[in-house]
Every structure is written in C-alpha cells, then in structure tokens.
Design a protein around this motif. Structure first.
Motif, PDB file in Angstrom:
ATOM      1  N   GLU A  76       0.871  -1.091  -0.108  1.00 36.97           N
ATOM      2  CA  GLU A  76       0.133   0.068   0.149  1.00 36.97           C
ATOM      3  C   GLU A  76       0.791   1.211  -0.076  1.00 36.97           C
ATOM      4  OE1 GLU A  76      -3.203   0.080   2.668  1.00 36.97           O
ATOM      5  OE2 GLU A  76      -3.110  -1.895   2.751  1.00 36.97           O
ATOM      6  N   MET A  77       0.547   2.258  -0.862  1.00 34.43           N
ATOM      7  CA  MET A  77       1.441   3.476  -0.952  1.00 34.43           C
ATOM      8  C   MET A  77       0.953   4.305   0.157  1.00 34.43           C
ATOM      9  SD  MET A  77       1.757   5.872  -4.137  1.00 34.43           S
ATOM     10  CE  MET A  77       0.364   6.301  -4.529  1.00 34.43           C
ATOM     11  N   HIS A  78       1.676   5.041   0.739  1.00 32.77           N
ATOM     12  CA  HIS A  78       1.425   5.908   1.893  1.00 32.77           C
ATOM     13  C   HIS A  78       2.295   7.452   1.466  1.00 32.77           C
ATOM     14  CE1 HIS A  78      -1.029   3.305   4.212  1.00 32.77           C
ATOM     15  NE2 HIS A  78      -0.069   2.407   4.245  1.00 32.77           N
ATOM     16  N   ALA A  79       1.747   8.216   1.999  1.00 30.49           N
ATOM     17  CA  ALA A  79       2.595   9.512   1.676  1.00 30.49           C
ATOM     18  C   ALA A  79       2.516  10.411   2.965  1.00 30.49           C
ATOM     19  CB  ALA A  79       2.109  10.403   0.653  1.00 30.49           C
ATOM     20  N   TYR A  80       3.496  10.644   3.585  1.00 32.31           N
ATOM     21  CA  TYR A  80       3.587  11.366   4.862  1.00 32.31           C
ATOM     22  C   TYR A  80       4.481  12.849   4.510  1.00 32.31           C
ATOM     23  CZ  TYR A  80       2.447   6.894   6.492  1.00 32.31           C
ATOM     24  OH  TYR A  80       1.729   5.714   6.772  1.00 32.31           O
TER      25      TYR A  80
END
Length: 118
Positions: A76-80
């Motif tokens: 799963e792609m996440h961006a922070y």
C-alpha cells in the motif's frame, strides 16, 4: 525489457494492464512488476499464479518470453509530510521531511529540490 533495452524503469499502459516495472538486477534479469489492485474489492489472494502469469504476459506483450514468478505480495502506498520543516537554522529535507512512493529516484529528486529551495 532487458539489459539491451537501456532502461530500468517502465511505465506500462496498454489495453489490458497498467503497471510499473522496475529492474532490481539487470545482470540476473530480476524485475519487479507493481500492479494496482483495488481494496476492498480485491485481495492479494485473488492474484493466483495463473492470473499473475497472464498479467505479466500482457505487460511484456508476448507469451513467448520465459520468466519465473518469485513472489506475489501486497503493498500500500502512503505519503507522509512532517508537520514542522524548520526550527531556527535546522531544516528537514528529502525523506526526513516527506516520504513518497519509491519509484525511479523521485525521493532523491524531491530531496534535492527541497535543499535547492532553501
């Protein structure tokens, strides 16, 4: 795709499939195909070996190219992004400031852009 094609990253958009294909080891011929799946409508378990073989053949554009599937896993792609990017003379840049999906050195490029923007 291969060492004679001169690239290590391919974005594939054809009538059957969308994918990102990344060379992990060109000398060994090891590639990773990132194929989107849509939670909660699909599960990683839905990607059986025959289905994965068909997907990869559509990405390659041929059923005549031999390959082995070493593993199938979900990701799963996440961006922070950091809430604070600077305090006094201390600045966060690159992956310390934000995390982006790892494809084609975009994280490094973003880090260099952050530093340049200072």
């Amino acid at each position: 795709m291969g060492p004679d094609r001169g690239a290590m990253l391919y974005f594939v958009f054809n009538a059957q499939q969308v994918a990102v294909v990344i060379a992990h080891d060109l000398e060994e011929g090891e590639w990773v195909a990132q194929v989107p799946y849509f939670k909660p409508l699909q599960r990683v378990a839905d990607y059986t070996p025959p289905r994965c073989r068909a997907i990869l053949q559509s990405i390659i554009g041929s059923s005549d190219v031999p390959f082995r599937i070493l593993s199938v896993r979900g990701w799963e792609m996440h961006a922070y992004t950091a809430e604070t990017l600077s305090v006094g003379n201390v600045f966060l840049v690159g992956d310390a400031a934000q995390q982006v999906a790892p494809s084609g050195g975009f994280g490094l490029n973003t880090g260099l852009q952050h530093a340049h923007n200072l």
